[in-house]
Design an enzyme around this catalytic site. Sequence first.
Site, PDB file in Angstrom:
ATOM      1  N   ARG A 115       0.823  -1.231   0.000  1.00 12.88           N
ATOM      2  CA  ARG A 115       0.000   0.000   0.000  1.00 12.88           C
ATOM      3  C   ARG A 115       0.846   1.266   0.000  1.00 12.88           C
ATOM      4  NH1 ARG A 115      -3.019  -3.003   3.842  1.00 12.88           N
ATOM      5  NH2 ARG A 115      -4.775  -4.024   2.818  1.00 12.88           N
ATOM      6  N   LYS A 137       2.466  11.813 -10.941  1.00 15.63           N
ATOM      7  CA  LYS A 137       1.569  10.962 -11.749  1.00 15.63           C
ATOM      8  C   LYS A 137       2.317   9.687 -12.121  1.00 15.63           C
ATOM      9  CE  LYS A 137      -1.529  14.121 -14.189  1.00 15.63           C
ATOM     10  NZ  LYS A 137      -1.894  14.649 -15.527  1.00 15.63           N
ATOM     11  N   GLU A 179       7.728  18.510 -24.284  1.00 15.08           N
ATOM     12  CA  GLU A 179       7.150  18.999 -23.025  1.00 15.08           C
ATOM     13  C   GLU A 179       7.678  20.403 -22.695  1.00 15.08           C
ATOM     14  OE1 GLU A 179       4.687  17.442 -21.963  1.00 15.08           O
ATOM     15  OE2 GLU A 179       4.928  15.283 -22.243  1.00 15.08           O
ATOM     16  N   LYS A 217       6.618  23.601 -13.560  1.00 15.53           N
ATOM     17  CA  LYS A 217       5.690  22.493 -13.323  1.00 15.53           C
ATOM     18  C   LYS A 217       5.372  22.364 -11.829  1.00 15.53           C
ATOM     19  CE  LYS A 217       4.320  17.814 -14.019  1.00 15.53           C
ATOM     20  NZ  LYS A 217       4.435  16.520 -14.627  1.00 15.53           N
ATOM     21  N   GLU A 227      -5.080  17.432 -10.169  1.00 19.09           N
ATOM     22  CA  GLU A 227      -5.663  17.817 -11.455  1.00 19.09           C
ATOM     23  C   GLU A 227      -7.172  18.043 -11.388  1.00 19.09           C
ATOM     24  OE1 GLU A 227      -3.820  15.960 -14.994  1.00 19.09           O
ATOM     25  OE2 GLU A 227      -5.822  16.009 -15.865  1.00 19.09           O
ATOM     26  N   ARG A 231      -4.096  22.238 -12.975  1.00 17.99           N
ATOM     27  CA  ARG A 231      -3.141  21.284 -13.556  1.00 17.99           C
ATOM     28  C   ARG A 231      -3.573  20.809 -14.940  1.00 17.99           C
ATOM     29  NH1 ARG A 231       0.109  16.353 -10.463  1.00 17.99           N
ATOM     30  NH2 ARG A 231       1.258  15.687 -12.308  1.00 17.99           N
ATOM     31  N   ASN A 235      -2.098  19.536 -19.809  1.00 17.05           N
ATOM     32  CA  ASN A 235      -2.545  18.604 -20.862  1.00 17.05           C
ATOM     33  C   ASN A 235      -2.541  19.264 -22.240  1.00 17.05           C
ATOM     34  OD1 ASN A 235      -2.982  16.568 -18.977  1.00 17.05           O
ATOM     35  ND2 ASN A 235      -5.047  17.308 -18.523  1.00 17.05           N
ATOM     36  N   HIS A 238      -2.113  17.422 -25.500  1.00 22.11           N
ATOM     37  CA  HIS A 238      -1.972  16.003 -25.148  1.00 22.11           C
ATOM     38  C   HIS A 238      -3.111  15.094 -25.593  1.00 22.11           C
ATOM     39  CE1 HIS A 238       1.673  16.869 -23.061  1.00 22.11           C
ATOM     40  NE2 HIS A 238       1.749  15.677 -22.509  1.00 22.11           N
ATOM     41  N   HIS A 242      -1.860  11.850 -27.368  1.00 21.99           N
ATOM     42  CA  HIS A 242      -2.050  10.474 -26.891  1.00 21.99           C
ATOM     43  C   HIS A 242      -2.660   9.601 -27.989  1.00 21.99           C
ATOM     44  CE1 HIS A 242      -1.856  11.492 -22.297  1.00 21.99           C
ATOM     45  NE2 HIS A 242      -0.669  11.352 -22.855  1.00 21.99           N
ATOM     46  N   HIS A 252       6.177   9.664 -27.327  1.00 22.53           N
ATOM     47  CA  HIS A 252       5.289  10.594 -26.618  1.00 22.53           C
ATOM     48  C   HIS A 252       5.644  12.059 -26.917  1.00 22.53           C
ATOM     49  CE1 HIS A 252       2.685  12.059 -23.414  1.00 22.53           C
ATOM     50  NE2 HIS A 252       3.682  12.848 -23.043  1.00 22.53           N
TER      51      HIS A 252
HETATM   52  P1  NAD Z   1      11.302   6.382 -22.331  1.00 18.65           P
HETATM   53  O1  NAD Z   1      11.272   6.175 -20.889  1.00 18.65           O
HETATM   54  O2  NAD Z   1      10.786   5.322 -23.211  1.00 18.65           O
HETATM   55  O3  NAD Z   1      12.797   6.755 -22.744  1.00 18.65           O
HETATM   56  C1  NAD Z   1      13.089   6.961 -24.105  1.00 18.65           C
HETATM   57  C2  NAD Z   1      14.248   6.062 -24.568  1.00 18.65           C
HETATM   58  O4  NAD Z   1      15.464   6.573 -24.051  1.00 18.65           O
HETATM   59  C3  NAD Z   1      14.148   4.624 -24.082  1.00 18.65           C
HETATM   60  O5  NAD Z   1      14.574   3.775 -25.134  1.00 18.65           O
HETATM   61  C4  NAD Z   1      15.142   4.568 -22.929  1.00 18.65           C
HETATM   62  O6  NAD Z   1      15.666   3.283 -22.728  1.00 18.65           O
HETATM   63  C5  NAD Z   1      16.200   5.531 -23.408  1.00 18.65           C
HETATM   64  N1  NAD Z   1      17.004   6.198 -22.397  1.00 18.65           N
HETATM   65  C6  NAD Z   1      16.638   6.624 -21.175  1.00 18.65           C
HETATM   66  N2  NAD Z   1      17.648   7.327 -20.613  1.00 18.65           N
HETATM   67  C7  NAD Z   1      18.667   7.317 -21.486  1.00 18.65           C
HETATM   68  C8  NAD Z   1      19.961   7.906 -21.483  1.00 18.65           C
HETATM   69  N3  NAD Z   1      20.398   8.692 -20.489  1.00 18.65           N
HETATM   70  N4  NAD Z   1      20.755   7.705 -22.567  1.00 18.65           N
HETATM   71  C9  NAD Z   1      20.307   6.966 -23.628  1.00 18.65           C
HETATM   72  N5  NAD Z   1      19.094   6.415 -23.695  1.00 18.65           N
HETATM   73  C10 NAD Z   1      18.275   6.593 -22.627  1.00 18.65           C
HETATM   74  O7  NAD Z   1      10.480   7.713 -22.760  1.00 18.65           O
HETATM   75  P2  NAD Z   1      10.439   9.199 -22.209  1.00 18.65           P
HETATM   76  O8  NAD Z   1      10.362  10.044 -23.409  1.00 18.65           O
HETATM   77  O9  NAD Z   1      11.498   9.463 -21.200  1.00 18.65           O
HETATM   78  O10 NAD Z   1       9.046   9.211 -21.436  1.00 18.65           O
HETATM   79  C11 NAD Z   1       7.831   9.004 -22.110  1.00 18.65           C
HETATM   80  C12 NAD Z   1       6.847   8.405 -21.147  1.00 18.65           C
HETATM   81  O11 NAD Z   1       6.623   9.333 -20.076  1.00 18.65           O
HETATM   82  C13 NAD Z   1       5.487   8.122 -21.764  1.00 18.65           C
HETATM   83  O12 NAD Z   1       5.050   6.870 -21.347  1.00 18.65           O
HETATM   84  C14 NAD Z   1       4.595   9.209 -21.177  1.00 18.65           C
HETATM   85  O13 NAD Z   1       3.261   8.804 -21.083  1.00 18.65           O
HETATM   86  C15 NAD Z   1       5.228   9.429 -19.835  1.00 18.65           C
HETATM   87  N6  NAD Z   1       4.970  10.747 -19.252  1.00 18.65           N
HETATM   88  C16 NAD Z   1       4.544  10.783 -17.963  1.00 18.65           C
HETATM   89  C17 NAD Z   1       4.311  11.998 -17.357  1.00 18.65           C
HETATM   90  C18 NAD Z   1       3.903  12.047 -15.913  1.00 18.65           C
HETATM   91  O14 NAD Z   1       3.544  13.134 -15.435  1.00 18.65           O
HETATM   92  N7  NAD Z   1       3.963  10.952 -15.191  1.00 18.65           N
HETATM   93  C19 NAD Z   1       4.513  13.200 -18.064  1.00 18.65           C
HETATM   94  C20 NAD Z   1       4.965  13.112 -19.379  1.00 18.65           C
HETATM   95  C21 NAD Z   1       5.187  11.881 -19.957  1.00 18.65           C
HETATM   96  N1  GLY Z   2       2.320  15.710 -17.613  1.00 18.54           N
HETATM   97  C1  GLY Z   2       1.114  16.343 -17.161  1.00 18.54           C
HETATM   98  C2  GLY Z   2       0.996  16.373 -15.684  1.00 18.54           C
HETATM   99  O1  GLY Z   2       1.886  15.954 -14.958  1.00 18.54           O
HETATM  100  O2  GLY Z   2      -0.005  16.806 -15.186  1.00 18.54           O
END
Ligand code: NAD
Ligand code: GLY
Length: 348
Positions: A115, A137, A179, A217, A227, A231, A235, A238, A242, A252
């Site tokens: 939990r 998130k 972003e 942020k 949100e 917040r 989006n 987005h 998405h 993304h």
């Molecule tokens: P990702 O985590 O897939 O990373 C992109 C690629 O880079 C992957 O192949 C990874 O292995 C590689 N990588 C990571 N660090 C590296 C480094 N230092 N050097 C070389 N390669 C490296 O993608 P992302 O773009 O980091 O994140 C996208 C994800 O984040 C999506 O799933 C999206 O929905 C999510 N997201 C979440 C939030 C949130 O608020 N939680 C906000 C925006 C996006």
């Molecule tokens: N990436 C949008 C949020 O964190 O609200």
Amino acid sequence: MITVTVPMKKSAEKYRVECRKHAFSALKHAIGGRRALLFTDSNVLALYGRAIHRALPGVPVYAMEAGEEHKTPQTLFALLQEMAGAGLNRASVLAVLGGGVVGDVGGLAASLYMRGIPCIQVPTTLLAQVDSAVGGKTAVDFCGVKNLVGAFWRPEKVIADPAFFATLPPRELRCGLGEIVKHGALDAALFARLTAQDDLFDLAFLAEIVPQNIAFKASVVAQDPFEKGLRKCLNLGHTTAHAFELSSGLSHGECVLWGILFESAFARSLPGADGEFLDRLEALARRALGGGEVPGVSGLRAALLDKKNTKADEVTLTLPLAPGKYALSQLPFAEYEAGLRAARERLC
Ligand code: NAD
Ligand code: GLY
């Protein structure tokens, strides 16, 4: 080192985001004497495995397969199994090293295990440092919908080290810029800084603007952690992004840039829309994209499944209006689809 504190309006809790060098020694220090498991992905492990084992001898490591297609309940439960196997308890900590995918899956596992146990986020992509590691998130994709199953779970600490950018392919820098451009659309000072910069991909420039993005942020999240109102501004672009992500095979952050370009077209007809600002925003998003084929819009019914929607057959959009101003808009799907087709013609 620059430290941003993320205060929380509705509770006394807050956590620190440290923008600093030497992430691994900072992580070791943050874990302290607690039992820990380090969660990462296959690419990050290949690049940083030796550094991990040098800094954290004896800490078990679990790596998921890299990629959005593995941001699934199966990966989540495989991680939970590793956490149980490593004997983590409520006094333990999950260290999460990687991009947004690892951050989202790891954060969700930390929220569910017993939990809820503490997690430390060490974001290694530009996108994760400026956005996903901050704000609590967490989620996995499910039933063909992005982030359908998730939770709000605040990290104990975030350690953002720009040294990780040195190994990022240009495409991943572009994703982070998605972003960053979104934040620029919402924050006039950041917008001015971005539009004044010639080379958006310059690593020193990116390292410099990470704290500004995190502070922006954090200020939004602090006022509306769950949100309910403000917040929703984050989006921006987005809903379409998405849907593109599920239909186009693009990443993304790239989809966020296309989402901003397509959704700006909807903004132009709204009262208060500043046409010159929207032109400059589009030019910035195009510079960040650096070309690429305009995605098709025929598979975008997925936008109807977006969790931001509240009515059947309507989509909810956060649209850029003017520097630092945005509007929330709800559109019947048929109108949205027609608008996307018109926007695509304009963009091609
Ligand atoms: P990702 O985590 O897939 O990373 C992109 C690629 O880079 C992957 O192949 C990874 O292995 C590689 N990588 C990571 N660090 C590296 C480094 N230092 N050097 C070389 N390669 C490296 O993608 P992302 O773009 O980091 O994140 C996208 C994800 O984040 C999506 O799933 C999206 O929905 C999510 N997201 C979440 C939030 C949130 O608020 N939680 C906000 C925006 C996006
Ligand atoms: N990436 C949008 C949020 O964190 O609200």
